[in-house]
Design a protein around this motif. Structure first.
Motif, PDB file in Angstrom:
ATOM      1  N   SER A 195       0.985  -0.892   0.164  1.00 43.51           N
ATOM      2  CA  SER A 195      -0.042  -0.462   0.005  1.00 43.51           C
ATOM      3  C   SER A 195       0.969   1.168  -0.018  1.00 43.51           C
ATOM      4  N   ARG A 196       2.289   1.056  -0.216  1.00 36.75           N
ATOM      5  CA  ARG A 196       2.812   1.926  -0.376  1.00 36.75           C
ATOM      6  C   ARG A 196       3.571   1.944  -1.212  1.00 36.75           C
ATOM      7  N   GLY A 197       4.557   3.333  -1.951  1.00 36.38           N
ATOM      8  CA  GLY A 197       5.341   3.267  -2.513  1.00 36.38           C
ATOM      9  C   GLY A 197       6.441   3.005  -2.415  1.00 36.38           C
ATOM     10  N   LEU A 198       8.201   2.851  -2.926  1.00 40.19           N
ATOM     11  CA  LEU A 198       9.157   2.422  -2.355  1.00 40.19           C
ATOM     12  C   LEU A 198       9.341   3.229  -1.213  1.00 40.19           C
ATOM     13  N   LYS A 199      10.668   3.368  -0.589  1.00 39.44           N
ATOM     14  CA  LYS A 199      10.608   4.505   0.563  1.00 39.44           C
ATOM     15  C   LYS A 199      11.893   5.358  -0.498  1.00 39.44           C
ATOM     16  N   SER A 200      12.048   7.067  -0.958  1.00 43.14           N
ATOM     17  CA  SER A 200      12.975   7.455  -1.271  1.00 43.14           C
ATOM     18  C   SER A 200      14.104   7.735  -0.566  1.00 43.14           C
ATOM     19  N   THR A 201      14.068   7.444   0.620  1.00 45.49           N
ATOM     20  CA  THR A 201      15.125   8.111   1.481  1.00 45.49           C
ATOM     21  C   THR A 201      16.024   6.447   1.944  1.00 45.49           C
ATOM     22  N   GLY A 202      15.844   5.894   1.194  1.00 48.99           N
ATOM     23  CA  GLY A 202      16.613   4.278   0.858  1.00 48.99           C
ATOM     24  C   GLY A 202      17.037   3.660   2.532  1.00 48.99           C
ATOM     25  N   SER A 203      17.376   2.772   2.670  1.00 49.17           N
ATOM     26  CA  SER A 203      17.801   2.195   3.773  1.00 49.17           C
ATOM     27  C   SER A 203      18.240   2.548   5.116  1.00 49.17           C
ATOM     28  N   LEU A 204      16.861   1.966   6.491  1.00 52.55           N
ATOM     29  CA  LEU A 204      17.418   3.188   7.172  1.00 52.55           C
ATOM     30  C   LEU A 204      18.278   2.308   8.082  1.00 52.55           C
ATOM     31  N   PRO A 205      18.759   2.152   9.088  1.00 51.66           N
ATOM     32  CA  PRO A 205      18.533   0.835  10.634  1.00 51.66           C
ATOM     33  C   PRO A 205      17.396   0.789  11.118  1.00 51.66           C
ATOM     34  N   VAL A 206      16.634   0.125  11.281  1.00 53.64           N
ATOM     35  CA  VAL A 206      16.019  -0.329  12.066  1.00 53.64           C
ATOM     36  C   VAL A 206      15.843  -0.600  13.417  1.00 53.64           C
ATOM     37  N   PRO A 207      15.435  -0.106  14.499  1.00 53.40           N
ATOM     38  CA  PRO A 207      16.000  -0.939  15.940  1.00 53.40           C
ATOM     39  C   PRO A 207      15.364  -2.339  16.544  1.00 53.40           C
ATOM     40  N   LEU A 208      15.213  -3.226  16.301  1.00 52.76           N
ATOM     41  CA  LEU A 208      14.720  -4.768  17.166  1.00 52.76           C
ATOM     42  C   LEU A 208      14.269  -4.496  18.414  1.00 52.76           C
ATOM     43  N   PRO A 209      13.428  -5.250  18.543  1.00 52.44           N
ATOM     44  CA  PRO A 209      12.598  -5.000  20.480  1.00 52.44           C
ATOM     45  C   PRO A 209      13.988  -5.921  20.943  1.00 52.44           C
ATOM     46  N   VAL A 210      13.555  -5.964  22.371  1.00 44.84           N
ATOM     47  CA  VAL A 210      14.963  -6.293  23.142  1.00 44.84           C
ATOM     48  C   VAL A 210      15.152  -8.095  23.250  1.00 44.84           C
ATOM     49  N   TRP A 211      13.995  -8.553  23.092  1.00 41.38           N
ATOM     50  CA  TRP A 211      13.484  -9.683  23.019  1.00 41.38           C
ATOM     51  C   TRP A 211      14.158 -10.610  22.291  1.00 41.38           C
ATOM     52  N   VAL A 212      14.981  -9.288  20.429  1.00 46.51           N
ATOM     53  CA  VAL A 212      14.740 -10.845  19.502  1.00 46.51           C
ATOM     54  C   VAL A 212      16.638 -10.683  19.272  1.00 46.51           C
ATOM     55  N   SER A 213      16.752  -9.999  19.989  1.00 47.72           N
ATOM     56  CA  SER A 213      18.721 -10.184  20.110  1.00 47.72           C
ATOM     57  C   SER A 213      19.176 -10.878  20.433  1.00 47.72           C
ATOM     58  N   PRO A 214      19.130 -11.218  21.991  1.00 48.15           N
ATOM     59  CA  PRO A 214      19.975 -12.755  22.509  1.00 48.15           C
ATOM     60  C   PRO A 214      20.173 -13.589  21.741  1.00 48.15           C
ATOM     61  N   PRO A 215      19.100 -14.486  21.514  1.00 49.38           N
ATOM     62  CA  PRO A 215      19.147 -15.945  20.573  1.00 49.38           C
ATOM     63  C   PRO A 215      19.588 -15.330  18.809  1.00 49.38           C
ATOM     64  N   LEU A 216      19.226 -14.441  18.512  1.00 48.81           N
ATOM     65  CA  LEU A 216      19.655 -14.084  17.091  1.00 48.81           C
ATOM     66  C   LEU A 216      20.826 -14.211  17.503  1.00 48.81           C
ATOM     67  N   LEU A 217      21.746 -13.242  18.682  1.00 50.38           N
ATOM     68  CA  LEU A 217      23.083 -13.921  18.635  1.00 50.38           C
ATOM     69  C   LEU A 217      23.613 -14.765  18.289  1.00 50.38           C
ATOM     70  N   ASP A 218      22.757 -15.307  19.585  1.00 52.64           N
ATOM     71  CA  ASP A 218      23.179 -16.564  19.281  1.00 52.64           C
ATOM     72  C   ASP A 218      23.041 -17.724  19.007  1.00 52.64           C
ATOM     73  N   SER A 219      22.381 -17.839  17.582  1.00 47.08           N
ATOM     74  CA  SER A 219      22.350 -18.419  16.558  1.00 47.08           C
ATOM     75  C   SER A 219      23.886 -18.256  16.133  1.00 47.08           C
ATOM     76  N   ALA A 220      24.072 -16.859  15.638  1.00 43.98           N
ATOM     77  CA  ALA A 220      24.896 -16.257  14.762  1.00 43.98           C
ATOM     78  C   ALA A 220      25.566 -17.200  14.923  1.00 43.98           C
ATOM     79  N   ARG A 221      26.113 -17.945  16.606  1.00 47.35           N
ATOM     80  CA  ARG A 221      27.014 -18.727  17.068  1.00 47.35           C
ATOM     81  C   ARG A 221      27.546 -19.996  16.364  1.00 47.35           C
ATOM     82  N   VAL A 222      26.684 -20.915  15.772  1.00 46.02           N
ATOM     83  CA  VAL A 222      26.477 -21.860  15.917  1.00 46.02           C
ATOM     84  C   VAL A 222      26.520 -22.780  14.665  1.00 46.02           C
ATOM     85  N   VAL A 223      26.124 -21.661  13.092  1.00 49.56           N
ATOM     86  CA  VAL A 223      26.064 -21.955  12.364  1.00 49.56           C
ATOM     87  C   VAL A 223      26.586 -21.488  11.086  1.00 49.56           C
ATOM     88  N   ASN A 224      26.567 -22.713  10.240  1.00 55.87           N
ATOM     89  CA  ASN A 224      26.884 -22.326   8.749  1.00 55.87           C
ATOM     90  C   ASN A 224      28.462 -21.798   8.907  1.00 55.87           C
TER      91      ASN A 224
END
Ligand SMILES: [Zn+2]
Ligand SMILES: [Zn+2]
Lengths: 514, 121
Positions: A459-488
């Motif tokens: 329902s909206r066009g592409l943003k003209s401002t380009g990519s901006l970093p969007v902060p994530l809720p606090v509960w997302v970071s710990p398990p996500l960082l955790d996952s990065a340590r074990v894969v691939n």
């Protein structure tokens, strides 16, 4: 009304002839003596018979879930294995919830039998010790939208009518507040991650920064940045609902709760079910009805306690709630209208269901009953890091198959794999460390519904401002960082660095180190 | 009290009072006989032809409340000639569905309660 809004009601009337609201008699169907005061799904009840009917439905919906295991006794003594937490919004349903829970489980009233009559004599066990303690949790959302007033103190006054309930107020921006996260016992994480949502070339959600310090952006700023990055009104309203849910769940966990009770009525349940399914949440239809939550955390071996989320008013319509509140003198201060919810799928669904209920009251309970029969085909693959509900297996592969994209495929393919962590097999970096030295993607850790919420920009066009970093809720970071340590472990690192440099440039002003 | 008018107690609840200057309870005096199409006569208008009159009913009261007392967002109060779905109407503490809904003929000192159920859980 927009083109995808309510069907024109005169047309609906032509298709389905209006039924009589009640049978032949105006007298109460239960006592068959007194004149009726209210019509509930074509049946007439007097005031005296009506209130016990509501509390009976309430107990029938709640009590089978109280004891941790069913046991062998036909009528087991009710005993929860933790405390109670009730979600309170000031609205009709949750105001009823507090009052009925207080009346049945926290006052000295006798245990009632199926006919709402006291069981046994004076020394018969009371319901009063089912839960050791009860907390009422309110999530204040006023900072998410301009023009809303803070209701925290008004609701504190309402809750103070019940001296045995403790009142805990949280705020929607706590979703981005690391001090709140630590207060509720969250795992500390050294970074607050941000995600690239605005990238128009890809549906992938690359983690591009771990470098905001709380001093730089307040939780409210982070919340507003997050909400303003969302593509639709529907996405904003869904995000608010998800945040309220998770904030309440972690509050419940921090209070040692075994049960979280919600004031969802049959009407609002049907609205949530249809709304959720229409936003791609079909896989978790059962969780909209009843759900057991264990804190998610990839790679975590700690066994977290399970919280049962129960909606004791799920068989009681809004009309019954309103009449019950009036006839039992329950204070309903009312919930403020959240600006974002006046548009979008949820609001359109609400108009539709409420309109349907007026003329065809039985249809609304059919929605909930039908949804109760749905079950996902496959076992879930862990839970979504954002909404913490069960996640469908191979969701990304499926989404890739059904999506049509004209460009960005190569980039997407590379982003879908998490590159190696150079700190592999090493302890987590200390607080002073720089960013996570890699490209991470949130996409594989999101359910279909959350991914769609973040990326669908129909329902909206592409943003003209380009990519901006969007902060994530606090509960997302710990398990996500955790996952990065074990894969691939065998990913090509060169490509990662090629990807990373432009991102670093884009966010250079936010970086602590150069 | 003249027999030409009816005085009613009208009470709003569930957040509906926010549309009516945040006043929960008010006494409302309406004519005993009103235009057949429930239109609310303005003070300046000519006296109405007797043939077009009906006894004041709840439908007229709803129109009257909308014209005279509603301060905000009429679409949240009425839809077509009746209340918006999701508003519970009680006439003397009885569901208006048992009383003929909008066709209920009002009597002096009737108590009408309008409660919004739309303000969620
Ligand atoms: Zn009865
Ligand atoms: Zn999700």
């Amino acid at each position: 009304m927009s083109s995808c809004g309510n069907p024109d009601s005169s047309e609906a009337d032509a298709l389905m002839p209006r039924r009589l609201k009640y049978g032949r008699s105006r007298d109460c169907v239960r006592c068959r003596e007194k004149p009726g005061n209210i019509v509930i799904r074509h049946a007439v009840y007097c005031r005296d018979c009506f209130s016990p009917l509501v509390t009976l439905k309430f107990r029938k919906a709640l009590q089978p879930s109280i004891n941790a295991s069913a046991g062998t006794s036909k009528r087991p003594r009710l005993k929860a294995d933790g405390n109670l937490l009730m979600a309170f919004s000031g609205g009709l349903g949750s105001s009823l919830l507090l009052d009925i829970v207080h009346r049945i489980y926290f006052s000295n009233e006798s245990v009632l039998n199926e006919n709402e009559e006291p069981v046994g004599g004076k020394n018969h066990p009371r319901n009063a010790d089912v839960w050791p303690s009860a907390t009422v949790c309110y999530v204040e959302v006023c900072n998410a939208f301009p023009g809303m007033r803070d209701s925290t103190e008004e609701l504190r006054t309402v809750v103070s009518q019940y001296p045995c309930f403790e009142y805990v107020a949280t705020r929607i921006e706590d979703a981005f507040d690391r001090s709140w996260w630590l207060r509720v016992g969250g795992l500390p994480s050294f970074s607050q991650l941000s995600v690239d949502i605005g990238n128009p070339t890809s549906c992938d959600l690359s983690i591009i920064s771990a470098l905001f310090t709380p001093a730089e952006r307040s939780p409210t700023d982070c919340l507003l940045a997050y909400l303003s990055s969302l593509p639709t009104q529907t996405a904003i309203s869904t995000a608010i609902q998800t945040f309220i849910r998770i904030l309440t769940l972690y509050t419940a966990r921090s209070r040692g709760a075994s049960h979280l009770l919600l004031g969802t009525s049959l009407t609002s349940l049907s609205i949530s079910l249809i709304s959720s399914i229409s936003q791609g949440g079909g896989y978790t239809t059962r969780e909209e009805l009843q759900e057991e939550w264990t804190q998610s955390g990839i790679g975590s071996t700690e066994i977290a306690p399970t919280i049962r989320i129960v909606r004791p008013l799920r068989d009681v319509t809004m009309k019954e709630c309103a009449a019950y509140a009036r006839w039992n003198n329950i204070t309903v201060v009312g919930k403020q209208r959240v600006p974002a919810t006046t548009q979008g799928i949820h609001s359109l669904t609400k108009d539709f269901i409420v309109g349907l209920e007026k003329d065809y009251p039985s249809t609304v309970s059919t929605i909930a009953r039908t949804c109760a029969k749905l079950a996902p085909k496959d076992a879930p693959k862990g839970s979504c890091l954002l909404c913490q509900r069960p996640m469908q297996h191979d969701i990304q592969e499926w989404k890739n198959r059904i999506s049509i994209r004209s460009f960005g495929e190569a980039k997407l393919a590379s982003d879908l794999h998490t590159p190696p962590n150079p700190h592999n097999n090493m302890p987590p970096p200390p607080l002073s460390s720089q960013s996570i030295d890699q490209t991470l993607s949130l996409t594989p850790h999101l359910c279909y519904s959350c991914h769609t919420t973040l990326t669908s920009r129909s329902s909206r066009g592409l943003k003209s401002t380009g990519s901006l970093p969007v902060p994530l809720p606090v509960w997302v970071s710990p398990p996500l960082l955790d996952s990065a340590r074990v894969v691939n472990p065998d990913e090509d690192r060169g490509e990662v660095f090629q990807n990373r440099q432009p991102m670093r440039d884009a966010i250079a002003e936010y970086l602590l180190e150069s | 009290m003249s027999s030409d008018t009816l005085t009613l107690k009208v009470e709003f609840g569930g957040g509906l009072e926010l549309l009516f200057s945040n006043k929960r309870i008010r006494d409302v005096t309406i004519p005993a006989f009103v235009p057949g199409d429930s239109s609310v006569p303005s003070p300046e208008s000519e006296s109405i032809q007797p043939t077009s009159l009906k006894q004041a009913d709840v439908t007229f009261l709803l129109h009257y409340l909308r014209e005279k007392h509603l301060t905000d967002r009429p679409e949240l109060f009425m839809e077509k000639d009746t209340v918006r779905p999701g508003i519970l109407v009680l006439i003397n503490d009885t569901d208006w569905e048992l009383e003929g809904e909008g066709d209920y003929v009002l009597k002096d000192k009737d108590e009408i309660v309008l409660i919004s159920t739309l303000h969620g859980g």
